[in-house]
Enzyme design. Structure first.
Site, PDB file in Angstrom:
ATOM      1  CB  THR A  81      30.593  39.070  37.235  1.00  0.00           C
ATOM      2  OG1 THR A  81      31.870  39.895  37.666  1.00  0.00           O
ATOM      3  CG2 THR A  81      30.310  38.733  35.609  1.00  0.00           C
ATOM      4  NE  ARG A 137      31.809  34.955  38.802  1.00  0.00           N
ATOM      5  CZ  ARG A 137      32.383  36.521  39.388  1.00  0.00           C
ATOM      6  NH1 ARG A 137      32.270  35.702  40.293  1.00  0.00           N
ATOM      7  NH2 ARG A 137      33.191  36.657  38.319  1.00  0.00           N
ATOM      8  CG  HIS A 173      37.179  37.796  34.802  1.00  0.00           C
ATOM      9  ND1 HIS A 173      35.776  37.787  34.471  1.00  0.00           N
ATOM     10  CD2 HIS A 173      36.076  38.170  36.470  1.00  0.00           C
ATOM     11  CE1 HIS A 173      34.777  38.411  34.963  1.00  0.00           C
ATOM     12  NE2 HIS A 173      34.937  39.100  36.794  1.00  0.00           N
TER      13      HIS A 173
END
Ligand code: CP
Length: 319
Positions: A69, A118, A146
């Site tokens: 990510t 995050r 997510h």
């Protein structure tokens, strides 16, 4: 990029943030996926760059570990010419006790346009929207959502099945602790796919019924049914002592691991995994490397999907 600008004008995309797919309509989701096709094509060019974010400054605020990510967002931002700064909690003043509120307000004082966040705590992206005047993108908040992972998963499915309506998607593994499963159920249901979640009873939360997914405890039946089988990692970091939830990793693999024999027995389903994979647990290593797996395509597509999200939200900052 003329086509992209035209396409953007065609749909009234009014989202300011991407906090979760619970906030996005079916049309929002399909629009993002449609835009991502343009960016996916750009990634295959000899010079895979477009200067669409050259006047934007973006901070990647990571309080939790990440490979895919984080690198994917950073690549997407750099491919679009943005100024990028990276924050890792482990090497920051968070280690000296600085709060999230103070951290983000200090970063915001440096004039940023977007934050990719995050964090291990669900709800942190919502909290950030109240602290700073910037577009917030959720890159994973605890076991909550997510959203860009689900979007890239759907994009990858669309490469095989352009119309996801009625397509049969199985999500197998640790359902309780997965933000990927929640975002995927929300997104896939909105675009009309059928979702079955499969795993041990001890890892099956009540929320899947409420979100509209069906539950199976039988891997063979699930694999015989599905068009796509997405395996999930056991979220050891969110479970405390995971071995209390199933007798052993070996037994888990025997009951819920995808094996080469399954690929031979059920020749139609495609194998996906959001990563990171625990080879030999949620699937045999040969399954991950087989031509039935599109796991690395998911990663490539992730850059394009994140370019689309960044592009669409970049025009809505400050509001
Ligand atoms: N799929 C995913 O979120 O991977 P990372 O934790 O490596 O970012």
């Amino acid at each position: 990029m003329v086509e992209l600008a035209d396409a953007v004008r065609d749909y009234p995309f009014r989202q300011k943030h991407l906090l979760g797919l619970s906030d996005y309509t079916r049309d929002d989701i399909l629009f993002v996926l449609d835009q991502a096709k343009y960016f996916r094509e750009i990634l295959d060019r000899p010079v895979p760059k477009v200067p669409t974010l050259r006047d934007k400054t973006i901070v990647n605020l990571f309080y939790e570990n990440s490979t895919r990510t984080r690198l994917s967002f950073e690549l997407a931002q750099k491919r679009m010419g943005a100024d990028v700064v990276n924050f890792s909690a482990g090497t920051s003043s968070a280690q000296k006790g600085e709060s999230l509120k103070d951290t983000i307000r200090n970063i915001s004082s440096m004039k940023i346009d977007m934050v990719v966040a995050r964090h291990e705590s669900p709800g942190v992206p919502y909290f950030l929207t109240r602290q700073v005047d910037a577009a917030i993108i959720n890159a994973g908040d605890g076991a909550h959502e997510h959203p860009t992972q689900a979007l890239l998963d759907m994009f990858t499915m669309q490469q095989i099945y352009p119309d996801l309506r009625g397509k049969k998607i199985a999500i197998i593994g640790d359902i309780s602790y997965s933000r990927v499963v929640r975002s995927n159920i929300l997104g896939l249901s909105k675009v009309g796919a059928k979702v079955v979640v499969c795993g041990p009873k001890t890892m099956m939360p009540a929320f899947v019924d409420a979100l509209g997914a069906h539950v199976s405890y039988n891997l063979e039946e699930t694999l015989a049914w599905c068009d796509v089988a997405m395996a999930l990692r056991i979220q050891l970091e969110r479970q405390g002592n995971a071995t209390e939830l199933f007798p052993s990793i070996r037994e888990y693999h025997q009951k819920f691991g995808i094996k080469m024999e399954h690929l031979e027995k059920y020749p139609n389903f495609t194998v996906m995994h959001p990563g990171p994979i625990n080879r030999g647990v949620e699937m045999e290593s040969d399954v991950a490397d087989s031509d039935r797996a599109v796991i690395l395509n998911q990663v490539t597509n992730g850059v394009a999907v994140r370019m689309a999200v960044l592009y669409l939200l970049s025009g809505n900052t400050g509001g």
